[in-house]
Enzyme design. Structure first.
Site, short mmCIF file in Angstrom:
data_model
loop_
_atom_site.label_atom_id
_atom_site.label_comp_id
_atom_site.label_asym_id
_atom_site.label_seq_id
_atom_site.Cartn_x
_atom_site.Cartn_y
_atom_site.Cartn_z
N HIS A 155 -27.98 -11.76 25.53
CA HIS A 155 -28.93 -13.11 25.90
C HIS A 155 -30.23 -12.54 25.45
O HIS A 155 -31.07 -13.62 25.95
CB HIS A 155 -28.61 -13.54 27.12
CG HIS A 155 -27.20 -14.01 27.33
ND1 HIS A 155 -26.96 -15.34 27.08
CD2 HIS A 155 -25.79 -13.60 27.51
CE1 HIS A 155 -25.90 -15.60 27.19
NE2 HIS A 155 -24.84 -14.43 27.70
N ASP A 362 -38.44 -13.69 23.68
CA ASP A 362 -37.36 -14.36 24.54
C ASP A 362 -36.29 -14.20 23.78
O ASP A 362 -36.18 -14.71 22.74
CB ASP A 362 -37.86 -15.71 25.11
CG ASP A 362 -37.32 -15.68 26.51
OD1 ASP A 362 -36.33 -15.13 26.94
OD2 ASP A 362 -37.87 -16.96 27.20
#
Length: 457
Positions: A155, A362
């Site tokens: 992730h 991110d």
């Protein structure tokens, strides 16, 4: 597929308040599609690890959790996960701490996970391991005779080869991922970085998306996670959302609201965001009393020194900017250190003329997608998005992309968004909403589990 067993560091049960992160909501949605179990750490400690499992079933989600020893938490979680891997994988090698004790604790906890979850696994089960806390778990399960299909999803970003090479265990850690049948990433960039390290440093070969090394084959998959778009649209129309929307509009007193919602973390670019907003106030004095920045930043990992530093820094910056620019009837920054439910956040997003999502790095960033989903189709706001967020690969069709390191670029983006005409805002929003609805959390889950089920047993 008989059952889906999800394994992750922490386990989150459905919350009555709805105050959950995007990943928790996504995994719960996946578990409701299949009869399965979510296994992981309870967040609690025990004097001596005994492998005892606590089972619960809440709103159709079965969870199985274990307690860890204090030393486990310090070395595996606070140490290797949060002080070694997290900064390194977000390109902050200046903050990464390399300690043998951390690495040893990390492997020990993954072995404990493997020992404890193994008796729960039935022959036809499919395992889906989540995130950087669990890199070695697949290999640990294989070493114990587990022949099931096992997938892994990362992730967070995978760093470039030369950055990852600063980790003493880089080759060993990367090699453990070859124990999985499918390894998924949010973007092509993260997949390419992983493949580059495996090929150059380990001698692996790759063809048609399959990586091969030492008799093992692993399918590499780009699978960007989404939100439950329809659920979030519904949340934006709920009573708590409408009340929060009204509250925000009344508090703004006719001013435009700029909103940022981020976990308190140095990867989110909050200091750079404040500097960019300050640059906007300097360059556009005529706009000073026309806008307010609301920054919501719930604290996280408060025991780690680097997180304590950023909290102190942001408090100082907010105070300095407010002191320099505030007037008796206006404060430029409202800085809030608490979390809100999804319904309430949906109301805040809908009230905001600008969504400011500017992480320095991110893996995905679901706040960007939630902001888009919460907008009024007749009068949508503008998403300003960091080009270094994984979401930029999907939402570049409508977002205003910025370099978060450039205060000048941030300032230009804010004034552009404030002056953007309605027809352009609607056009940009529609383009993004098509992606948010089409590539939602169910699409993400289906794409990954389909790839995993296609693997020959």
């Amino acid at each position: 597929m008989s059952r889906l067993i999800i394994v992750s560091n922490r386990v989150s049960t459905p919350s009555a308040t709805g105050a959950q992160g995007g990943l928790a909501v996504a995994l719960q949605a996946a578990l409701r599609e299949y009869r399965g179990i979510w296994f992981g750490w309870s967040g609690e400690t025990t004097e001596q690890f005994d492998g005892r499992i606590n089972f619960q079933r809440v709103e159709g989600v079965t969870t199985a959790t274990i307690d860890l020893e204090e030393q486990d938490v310090e070395e595996y979680y606070n140490g290797y996960a949060n002080r070694t891997l997290w900064p390194l994988f977000h390109y902050r090698i200046d903050l990464a701490e390399y300690e043998r004790g951390f690495a040893g604790g990390y492997q020990r906890v993954n072995d404990r996970f493997a020992d404890t979850v193994l008796p729960l696994i039935e022959p036809d089960d499919v395992l889906w391991v989540q995130d950087y806390h669990m890199f070695p778990l697949g290999q640990a399960l294989r070493d114990r005779g587990c022949a099931n299909r096992i997938g892994f999803f990362l992730h967070i970003p995978w760093p470039p080869r030369r950055l990852l090479a600063t980790l003493p265990e880089a080759a060993e850690l990367t090699r453990t991922l070859l124990a999985y049948d499918v390894v998924g990433f949010h973007t092509e960039e993260w997949l390419d970085a992983f493949r580059d390290f495996a090929v150059v440093e380990l001698g692996a070969t790759e063809q048609d998306g399959v990586l091969r090394l030492d008799g093992r084959s692993v399918r590499l998959l780009v699978d960007p996670i989404g939100i439950d778009a329809q659920e979030f649209i519904t949340a934006s129309r709920s009573t708590p959302a409408r009340l929060m929307f009204r509250r925000m509009r009344e508090a703004a007193v006719g001013r435009d609201l700029i909103v940022g919602v981020d976990r308190l973390d140095y990867s989110k670019g909050l200091e750079e965001r404040f500097l960019g907003y300050e640059r906007f106030l300097q360059e556009h004095p005529e706009e000073r009393k026309e806008v307010t920045l609301l920054q919501i930043a719930p604290p996280s990992r408060g025991t780690v020194e680097s997180y304590q530093r950023i909290r102190s820094s942001l408090e100082g910056m907010a105070g300095r900017i407010n002191g320099a620019y505030a007037d008796v009837d206006w404060v430029p920054i409202r800085y809030v250190n608490q979390g809100y439910s999804r319904d309430m956040l949906a109301g805040i997003y809908r009230a905001a003329r600008i969504g400011l999502v500017t992480p320095l790095r991110d893996g995905m960033n679901l706040v960007a997608k939630e902001y888009v989903a919460a907008q009024d189709p007749e009068d949508p706001g503008v998403l300003i998005l960091s080009r270094f967020a994984g979401a930029a690969a999907q939402l570049d069709v409508g977002a205003v992309l910025v370099n978060p390191y450039s205060a000048e670029e941030m300032s230009d983006a804010i004034i552009l968004a404030l002056k953007m005409p309605l027809n352009e805002r609607i056009e940009r929003w529609r383009a993004m909403m098509v992606n948010v609805e089409a590539e939602d959390v169910l699409w993400w889950r289906q794409r990954f589990t389909d790839a995993l089920e296609a693997v020959a047993v």
